[in-house]
Write an enzyme that holds these catalytic residues in place. Structure first.
Site, PDB file in Angstrom:
ATOM      1  N   CYS A  13      30.493  30.110  50.211  1.00  0.00           N
ATOM      2  CA  CYS A  13      31.831  30.437  50.710  1.00  0.00           C
ATOM      3  C   CYS A  13      31.650  31.426  51.863  1.00  0.00           C
ATOM      4  O   CYS A  13      31.112  32.523  51.687  1.00  0.00           O
ATOM      5  CB  CYS A  13      32.694  31.048  49.609  1.00  0.00           C
ATOM      6  SG  CYS A  13      34.221  31.748  50.257  1.00  0.00           S
ATOM      7  N   ASP A  45      40.264  36.655  63.449  1.00  0.00           N
ATOM      8  CA  ASP A  45      39.940  35.237  63.346  1.00  0.00           C
ATOM      9  C   ASP A  45      39.048  34.867  64.525  1.00  0.00           C
ATOM     10  O   ASP A  45      39.288  35.261  65.664  1.00  0.00           O
ATOM     11  CB  ASP A  45      41.228  34.387  63.358  1.00  0.00           C
ATOM     12  CG  ASP A  45      40.961  32.961  62.881  1.00  0.00           C
ATOM     13  OD1 ASP A  45      41.428  32.605  61.790  1.00  0.00           O
ATOM     14  OD2 ASP A  45      40.260  32.215  63.619  1.00  0.00           O
ATOM     15  N   ASN A  49      47.591  28.896  54.523  1.00  0.00           N
ATOM     16  CA  ASN A  49      47.399  27.443  54.444  1.00  0.00           C
ATOM     17  C   ASN A  49      46.875  27.073  53.062  1.00  0.00           C
ATOM     18  O   ASN A  49      45.992  27.743  52.517  1.00  0.00           O
ATOM     19  CB  ASN A  49      46.416  26.983  55.529  1.00  0.00           C
ATOM     20  CG  ASN A  49      46.990  27.133  56.923  1.00  0.00           C
ATOM     21  OD1 ASN A  49      48.192  26.964  57.126  1.00  0.00           O
ATOM     22  ND2 ASN A  49      46.149  27.456  57.890  1.00  0.00           N
ATOM     23  N   HIS A  65      43.322  33.247  51.941  1.00  0.00           N
ATOM     24  CA  HIS A  65      43.393  34.288  52.975  1.00  0.00           C
ATOM     25  C   HIS A  65      44.758  34.240  53.635  1.00  0.00           C
ATOM     26  O   HIS A  65      45.403  33.196  53.673  1.00  0.00           O
ATOM     27  CB  HIS A  65      42.279  34.101  54.004  1.00  0.00           C
ATOM     28  CG  HIS A  65      42.203  32.714  54.560  1.00  0.00           C
ATOM     29  ND1 HIS A  65      41.635  31.665  53.870  1.00  0.00           N
ATOM     30  CD2 HIS A  65      42.668  32.202  55.714  1.00  0.00           C
ATOM     31  CE1 HIS A  65      41.736  30.572  54.578  1.00  0.00           C
ATOM     32  NE2 HIS A  65      42.360  30.854  55.705  1.00  0.00           N
TER      33      HIS A  65
END
Ligand code: AMP
Ligand code: ZN
Length: 111
Positions: A4, A30, A86, A99
Site C-alpha cells: 500500500c 498530491d 473517492n 484518504h
C-alpha cells in the site's frame, strides 16, 4: 498493509514531505495536483472503504475532519476548499487506503 503506497509513505519507506503529522494522520501534497492546492489527508490506520467503518474508524475520520478544520488556514485553504473521498471503481479510487482530498487555492469549477 503490504504494497500500500500510503502505508509506505506513512512508514517512511517512500519519502513524501508532510505538511502536518500527528499520531492519527498525515497531510501531504498530491503528486498530481488537480487544483492550485491539492492535499491528501491520510489516516494512519489502513482501511479502504467507508463500508469498513466501525466505531474506531469513525472516531479516526471524525478526528481527521476536526483537524482539517483546525489546520486549513496553515495550508492556504482559508478562503474555502473542497473535500473529496473517492470510493471504489466507479468513484475513481486508485489508492485503496482511504484518504481525504483537499482542493483549493483558487475558485474551483462546479460539478
Ligand atoms: P484516489 O484516486 O482518490 O485513490 O487518489 C489517489 C491520489 O493519490 C491521486 O490523486 C494521486 O495523484 C495521489 N498519489 C499517488 N501516489 C502519490 C504519492 N507518492 N505522493 C502523493 N500523492 C500520490
Ligand atoms: Zn495503507
Amino acid at each position: 498493509m503490504e504494497n500500500c503506497i500510503f502505508c509506505k509513505i506513512i512508514g517512511g519507506e517512500i519519502p513524501s514531505p508532510r505538511l502536518y503529522e500527528d499520531d492519527k494522520m498525515i497531510v501531504i501534497r498530491d503528486i498530481e495536483p488537480k487544483a492550485k492546492l491539492h492535499y491528501l489527508c491520510i489516516p494512519k490506520t489502513h482501511f479502504a472503504l467507508l463500508d469498513e467503518m466501525d466505531e474506531e474508524k469513525s472516531e479516526i475520520l471524525k478526528y481527521c475532519f476536526e483537524k482539517i478544520a483546525q489546520i486549513k488556514d496553515s495550508l492556504g485553504l482559508q478562503d474555502g476548499y473542497r473535500i473529496i473521498i473517492n470510493q471504489g471503481e466507479n468513484g475513481g479510487q486508485t489508492v485503496h487506503h482511504l484518504h481525504i482530498h483537499l482542493l483549493g487555492g483558487e475558485v474551483l469549477g462546479g460539478f
